[in-house]
Design an enzyme around this catalytic site. Structure first.
Site, PDB file in Angstrom:
ATOM      1  N   ASP A 130      51.017  36.829  64.379  1.00 34.99           N
ATOM      2  CA  ASP A 130      49.635  37.061  63.944  1.00 34.99           C
ATOM      3  C   ASP A 130      48.674  36.461  64.971  1.00 34.99           C
ATOM      4  O   ASP A 130      49.051  35.567  65.727  1.00 34.99           O
ATOM      5  CB  ASP A 130      49.371  36.351  62.609  1.00 34.99           C
ATOM      6  CG  ASP A 130      49.994  37.079  61.418  1.00 34.99           C
ATOM      7  OD1 ASP A 130      50.392  38.240  61.548  1.00 34.99           O
ATOM      8  OD2 ASP A 130      50.064  36.454  60.345  1.00 34.99           O
ATOM      9  N   ARG A 180      49.442  45.087  66.817  1.00 32.84           N
ATOM     10  CA  ARG A 180      48.739  45.401  65.557  1.00 32.84           C
ATOM     11  C   ARG A 180      47.253  45.236  65.850  1.00 32.84           C
ATOM     12  O   ARG A 180      46.834  44.194  66.349  1.00 32.84           O
ATOM     13  CB  ARG A 180      49.146  44.448  64.450  1.00 32.84           C
ATOM     14  CG  ARG A 180      48.247  44.605  63.207  1.00 32.84           C
ATOM     15  CD  ARG A 180      48.299  43.387  62.283  1.00 32.84           C
ATOM     16  NE  ARG A 180      49.615  43.155  61.753  1.00 32.84           N
ATOM     17  CZ  ARG A 180      50.065  41.936  61.424  1.00 32.84           C
ATOM     18  NH1 ARG A 180      49.319  40.876  61.588  1.00 32.84           N
ATOM     19  NH2 ARG A 180      51.274  41.797  60.948  1.00 32.84           N
TER      20      ARG A 180
HETATM   21  C1  LIG Z   1      48.211  44.176  57.856  1.00 31.45           C
HETATM   22  C2  LIG Z   1      47.081  43.316  58.272  1.00 31.45           C
HETATM   23  C3  LIG Z   1      47.312  42.231  59.090  1.00 31.45           C
HETATM   24  C4  LIG Z   1      46.263  41.424  59.518  1.00 31.45           C
HETATM   25  N1  LIG Z   1      46.504  40.438  60.436  1.00 31.45           N
HETATM   26  C5  LIG Z   1      45.462  39.733  60.933  1.00 31.45           C
HETATM   27  C6  LIG Z   1      45.651  38.805  61.996  1.00 31.45           C
HETATM   28  O1  LIG Z   1      46.750  38.581  62.494  1.00 31.45           O
HETATM   29  N2  LIG Z   1      44.552  38.136  62.448  1.00 31.45           N
HETATM   30  C7  LIG Z   1      43.293  38.353  61.930  1.00 31.45           C
HETATM   31  O2  LIG Z   1      42.329  37.737  62.407  1.00 31.45           O
HETATM   32  N3  LIG Z   1      43.105  39.223  60.923  1.00 31.45           N
HETATM   33  C8  LIG Z   1      44.138  39.916  60.416  1.00 31.45           C
HETATM   34  N4  LIG Z   1      43.917  40.827  59.419  1.00 31.45           N
HETATM   35  C9  LIG Z   1      42.618  40.857  58.702  1.00 31.45           C
HETATM   36  C10 LIG Z   1      41.612  41.737  59.404  1.00 31.45           C
HETATM   37  O3  LIG Z   1      41.223  41.155  60.620  1.00 31.45           O
HETATM   38  C11 LIG Z   1      40.354  41.957  58.538  1.00 31.45           C
HETATM   39  O4  LIG Z   1      39.753  40.725  58.263  1.00 31.45           O
HETATM   40  C12 LIG Z   1      40.627  42.647  57.220  1.00 31.45           C
HETATM   41  O5  LIG Z   1      41.633  43.626  57.339  1.00 31.45           O
HETATM   42  C13 LIG Z   1      39.354  43.354  56.706  1.00 31.45           C
HETATM   43  O6  LIG Z   1      38.942  44.322  57.637  1.00 31.45           O
HETATM   44  P1  LIG Z   1      39.047  45.917  57.407  1.00 31.45           P
HETATM   45  O7  LIG Z   1      39.562  46.520  58.661  1.00 31.45           O
HETATM   46  O8  LIG Z   1      39.833  46.202  56.211  1.00 31.45           O
HETATM   47  O9  LIG Z   1      37.550  46.418  57.308  1.00 31.45           O
HETATM   48  P2  LIG Z   1      36.303  45.928  56.474  1.00 31.45           P
HETATM   49  O10 LIG Z   1      35.138  46.672  57.051  1.00 31.45           O
HETATM   50  O11 LIG Z   1      36.236  44.458  56.379  1.00 31.45           O
HETATM   51  O12 LIG Z   1      36.636  46.480  55.034  1.00 31.45           O
HETATM   52  C14 LIG Z   1      36.694  47.865  54.746  1.00 31.45           C
HETATM   53  C15 LIG Z   1      36.925  48.043  53.256  1.00 31.45           C
HETATM   54  O13 LIG Z   1      38.210  47.539  52.922  1.00 31.45           O
HETATM   55  C16 LIG Z   1      38.203  46.877  51.675  1.00 31.45           C
HETATM   56  N5  LIG Z   1      38.547  45.464  51.904  1.00 31.45           N
HETATM   57  C17 LIG Z   1      38.677  44.823  53.098  1.00 31.45           C
HETATM   58  N6  LIG Z   1      39.052  43.540  52.924  1.00 31.45           N
HETATM   59  C18 LIG Z   1      39.131  43.361  51.583  1.00 31.45           C
HETATM   60  C19 LIG Z   1      39.487  42.258  50.746  1.00 31.45           C
HETATM   61  N7  LIG Z   1      39.809  41.077  51.272  1.00 31.45           N
HETATM   62  N8  LIG Z   1      39.479  42.429  49.411  1.00 31.45           N
HETATM   63  C20 LIG Z   1      39.164  43.621  48.872  1.00 31.45           C
HETATM   64  N9  LIG Z   1      38.829  44.708  49.602  1.00 31.45           N
HETATM   65  C21 LIG Z   1      38.812  44.588  50.924  1.00 31.45           C
HETATM   66  C22 LIG Z   1      36.820  47.035  51.121  1.00 31.45           C
HETATM   67  O14 LIG Z   1      36.830  48.205  50.345  1.00 31.45           O
HETATM   68  C23 LIG Z   1      35.983  47.234  52.371  1.00 31.45           C
HETATM   69  O15 LIG Z   1      34.794  47.921  52.122  1.00 31.45           O
HETATM   70  C24 LIG Z   1      44.952  41.687  59.031  1.00 31.45           C
HETATM   71  C25 LIG Z   1      44.710  42.772  58.222  1.00 31.45           C
HETATM   72  C26 LIG Z   1      45.744  43.597  57.850  1.00 31.45           C
HETATM   73  C27 LIG Z   1      45.436  44.789  57.014  1.00 31.45           C
END
Ligand SMILES: Cc1cc2nc3c(=O)[nH]c(=O)nc-3n(C[C@H](O)[C@H](O)[C@H](O)COP(=O)(O)OP(=O)(O)OC[C@H]3O[C@@H](n4cnc5c(N)ncnc54)[C@H](O)[C@@H]3O)c2cc1C
Length: 302
Positions: A130, A180
Site C-alpha cells: 500500500d 494500483r
Molecule cells: C482497493 C483500494 C485500495 C486503496 N489503497 C490505498 C492506498 O494504498 N493508499 C491510499 O492513500 N489510499 C488508498 N485507497 C483510498 C483512496 O485513496 C481513496 O481515499 C478512496 O478510495 C476514496 O476515493 P474514490 O476514488 O473512491 O473517490 P471519491 O471521489 O473520494 O469518492 C467517490 C464516491 O465513492 C463513494 N465513497 C468513497 N469513499 C467512501 C467511503 N469511505 N465511504 C462511503 N462511500 C465512499 C462515495 O459515493 C463518493 O461520492 C484505496 C482505495 C481502494 C478502493
C-alpha cells in the site's frame, strides 16, 4: 476542513483509545472492517469470491515502533498466504510497509518484505505494498523496485493527488511493476499534492490511461462513477480486454457498484482489512465522506 480534522485525529492515541473501547463505534467500524480475526476475514473473502469478486486481504497495522512488532506482522502475513492457499480463495494480500518496520530501518523492512514476497511467490500469489503518507513515497517506490528485481510477486500503489505520481508511474512501468491507482487518503500539503478535487480527478484519468495502455495488469481502485466510466471508455477505445485490468473497491463501500461491474463482466477486487488495529483505517474512511461522519455522530448521540 472536516477531512483535515479527522485525518489529524487518526494519529491521536487518546481518541483512538476512546473510539476502540466504545461498543457503538466498534460496531460502526464493522461496516468497513469485517472482523478482528483472520477467520472473520476469510469468511468475508469467501462471500466475495462466491459473488464473483476477487479479494485483497489486509492485516491492519501501521507505524510499528519495535522490530518484534514488525516481525510479528511478517509472521501474520506469511500465515495469510498459507490460509488463502488452504482455503482455495481467489485472494492476494496488501500490506503497509510501516507495519513491516519502515520507520525503524529500510534494510530491516526490506528483508521482511522479501520473505513475505517469497512466500507469496511460492503459492503463485502476490503482495501489494500500500502507499502511505508522502514522506514514505520515495522509500516505498525504491524498496518495491529493489524487491521486485529479486522476485516479481510484488506491486505497489500510486496516488493521483501527488504531483510526483506521473513520474513514479513511468518509473515503475519501466520495471514492469504492477500498480494500483487510487486518489490518495492522507493529509497532504499543497506543496506535494493537488488541493482541488478536479485536479486530483484529472490526474487520475491521465495516470489510468498510462497504466492501461502499458500492457501490464493493473488495478484501478476507486468508487467514483466518473473515474470508472473514463476507464471503461479508454479500455473500449484502445481495445483493452476486460481481463487485462481490474477495478478495486473497499469492503463496505458502494456494494451496488461492485455488483454491477461484476454483472457487466469486469474483474472486481475487494480490499478486506481485518485486525485489532482498525482505528486509523476507520478514520480515513470517515474522512473520505462527510455523510459517514454524520452517520457516526448520529449513532453516537443516539
Ligand atoms: C482497493 C483500494 C485500495 C486503496 N489503497 C490505498 C492506498 O494504498 N493508499 C491510499 O492513500 N489510499 C488508498 N485507497 C483510498 C483512496 O485513496 C481513496 O481515499 C478512496 O478510495 C476514496 O476515493 P474514490 O476514488 O473512491 O473517490 P471519491 O471521489 O473520494 O469518492 C467517490 C464516491 O465513492 C463513494 N465513497 C468513497 N469513499 C467512501 C467511503 N469511505 N465511504 C462511503 N462511500 C465512499 C462515495 O459515493 C463518493 O461520492 C484505496 C482505495 C481502494 C478502493
Amino acid at each position: 476542513m472536516l477531512r483535515s480534522i479527522l485525518l489529524k485525529l487518526s494519529a491521536s492515541n487518546g481518541f483512538a483509545n476512546w473510539v476502540t473501547s466504545n461498543g457503538k463505534t466498534r460496531s460502526m467500524a464493522q461496516r468497513f472492517v469485517p472482523g478482528e480475526t483472520l477467520d472473520q476475514a476469510i469468511a468475508a473473502a469467501r462471500q466475495c469470491n462466491n459473488a464473483g469478486m476477487l479479494v485483497s486481504l489486509d492485516y491492519l497495522g501501521e507505524n510499528v515502533s519495535t522490530t518484534a512488532d514488525a516481525q510479528r506482522a511478517r509472521d501474520a502475513y506469511l500465515e495469510i498466504f498459507e490460509r488463502i492457499a488452504k482455503e482455495k480463495l481467489n485472494a492476494n494480500v496488501s500490506c503497509k510497509l510501516t507495519h513491516l518496520g519502515m520507520d525503524l530501518s529500510v534494510e530491516f523492512c526490506e528483508g521482511l518484505v522479501l520473505s513475505v514476497v517469497e512466500r507469496a511467490a511460492s503459492y503463485d500469489n502476490f503482495l501489494r505494498a500500500d502507499m502511505e503518507g508522502s514522506i514514505y513515497t520515495q522509500r516505498t517506490v525504491e524498496l518495491v523496485k529493489r524487491v521486485r528485481a529479486r522476485n516479481p510477486a510484488i506491486g505497489t500503489v500510486i496516488q493521483s493527488y501527488l504531483y510526483r505520481s506521473e513520474s513514479d508511474v513511468k518509473d515503475l512501468l519501466a520495471y514492469g511493476c504492477r500498480v494500483r491507482l487510487c486518489k490518495g487518503a492522507y493529509k497532504e500539503s499543497a506543496e506535494v499534492a493537488y488541493p482541488k478535487k478536479a485536479d486530483v480527478d484529472a490526474n487520475y484519468v491521465r495516470l489510468m490511461q498510462l497504466l492501461l495502455s502499458s500492457g501490464f495488469y493493473h488495478g484501478i481502485a476507486t468508487h467514483d462513477p466518473q473515474m470508472i466510466a473514463a476507464t471503461i471508455r479508454h479500455a473500449a477505445a484502445q481495445k483493452i480486454s476486460k481481463d487485462d485490468f481490474e477495478f478495486q473497491m473497499l469492503y463496505g463501500v458502494r456494494t451496488d457498484l461492485q455488483r454491477r461491474l461484476v454483472k457487466d463482466g469486469y474483474r472486481v477486487r475487494i480490499y478486506i482489512p481485518y485486525g485489532l488495529d482498525w482505528f486509523p483505517y476507520f478514520m480515513r474512511r470517515l474522512a473520505e465522506r462527510p455523510a459517514n461522519v454524520m452517520f457516526f455522530l448520529r449513532n453516537l448521540l443516539r
